[in-house]
Design an enzyme around this catalytic site. Structure first.
Site: not given
Ligand code: FEO
Length: 398
Positions: A24, A80, A82, A84, A146, A165, A193, A226
């Site tokens: 991040h 999601h 994002e 990653d 998130h 996540d 986390y 993750h």
């Protein structure tokens, strides 16, 4: 890492990033590396649930090829946006250009604004289903867990929740399951986390867990995006999330300070002695020398925080200033906070620190303490009393 069967006809095809140490954009130190998990569901129709970070696209494709030719993928579930988890999407779409992507409306918008792909996209909402054959996947929107686009995918036939996540850990291991790894390290990474990514979202998380509990769906396995998969005791991580989201804390104080010539550090150590003497646990961190991610993790279970800084140019020092900006973003509602520091000719640091956190939702019951230049014996006794009084207040509140 090779593809691994996690359930009949469901494979983990994600990758391990052994060497990532900053995540991040340097807001999260990942001392144990991370993984980007993706899952391949084989049925009459084939679905890939999430992809991986872009630089690992080739590894993902190799893993998929161990199970099926990638062009056979019918659906890609994008839980999601994002990067990653979506970074490898353009590479996958080159191999199966007719595959349909499923995600929330915000996901559609977000993916387009990342990759500008002319892809077949089906917007899904909570309760929508995707029949693959023997299995029918269902979807649960999870906005702000998130990101606004976030979504969970559930397979009722497997009692498997794939929440992206949520419930994840930045934890690189060759093992894929919770029961195969060191439990202390696992829970340490899960808490880290939560503290560093999800802390401000506690009320949203509690509501989402309650909503899922009301659906009364069995969950025998949680496969996040993750870290390792929770199969031994998924309730353990769900209950930990409930506790963290409720803000359950212990009689513990975290002191974070920055010192110019050591006077503020003297105060910090004497305050810590006072806290200890009052029977509370205390952790002390000089901010510039500490791992910020670790400090925030320690703060999650602490009822009180004390921040210290020497005064420089009528203001606090720069490292503590940067740290307090992060604390402000955590919205530490219900925590007790106070401040301390030494100054030369005029003060300023203590006032400036308090101003940063004024609207954070924290409580400021105990007035800050500050002394000119180097604290003398009496002033150090005052620091000790300040620490004892602060710890005493926490004891009353818990
Ligand atoms: Fe692991 Fe929000 O990305």
């Amino acid at each position: 890492m090779a593809a691994i069967k996690i359930l009949p006809d469901i494979y983990s095809v994600g990758v391990v990033d052994w060497n990532v140490r900053n995540f991040h954009g340097h807001t999260y130190t990942t001392q144990r590396g991370s993984t980007y998990n993706a899952y391949l569901v084989i049925d009459e129709k084939i679905a890939l649930v999430d992809t991986v970070y872009g630089p690992f696209a080739r590894e993902l494709i190799e893993n998929i090829k161990e199970i099926i030719p990638p062009e056979k993928i019918d659906y890609i579930i994008a839980n999601h946006v994002e990067t990653d988890h979506s970074g490898a999407l353009p590479s996958i779409m080159q191999l199966c250009p007719k595959a349909k992507i499923l995600g929330t409306a915000k996901c559609k918008e977000g993916l387009y604004k990342h990759y500008y792909g002319d892809w077949d996209f089906q917007v899904v909402k909570t309760g929508d289903k995707l029949k693959l054959g023997r299995r029918t996947l269902s979807f649960i929107e999870a906005p702000m867990i998130h990101w606004p686009d976030s979504m969970f995918t559930y397979s009722p036939q497997d009692s498997l929740l794939m929440p992206n996540d949520a419930f994840g850990q930045h934890f690189a291991t060759s093992e894929r399951f919770d029961d195969q790894v060191d439990q202390c390290a696992l829970m340490d990474e899960a808490e880290k986390y939560y503290a560093n990514i999800l802390w401000p979202l506690g009320s949203v998380i509690l509501k989402k867990i309650q909503e899922i509990q009301k659906l009364n769906i069995p969950i025998k396995m949680i496969a996040p995006s993750h870290g390792v998969i929770w199969r031994k005791d998924p309730l353990k991580i769900i209950n930990s999330y409930i506790s963290w989201a409720k803000g359950e804390t212990k009689n513990k104080v975290v002191i974070v300070y920055e010192t110019m010539w050591g006077a503020t550090e003297k105060m910090a150590k004497k305050i810590a002695s006072g806290i200890q003497a009052a029977g509370a646990e205390v952790k002390l961190y000089e901010v510039a020398q500490s791992d910020r991610t670790e400090v925030i993790t320690q703060m999650l279970s602490a009822k009180g925080f004390l921040f210290g800084s020497s005064t420089h140019d009528n203001d606090m020092l720069p490292n503590i200033a940067a740290f307090l900006e992060i604390v402000k973003g955590l919205k530490p509602k219900g925590r007790q906070i106070s401040f301390f520091g030494s100054y030369g000719w005029v003060g300023g640091a203590v006032k400036e620190m308090q101003e940063v956190l004024e609207d954070s939702g924290a409580d400021f019951t105990i007035s800050p303490i500050s002394f000119k230049y180097v604290p003398d014996k009496t002033e150090l006794e005052n620091c000790f009393e300040f620490g004892s009084k602060f710890a005493g207040l926490l004891r009353k509140e818990i």
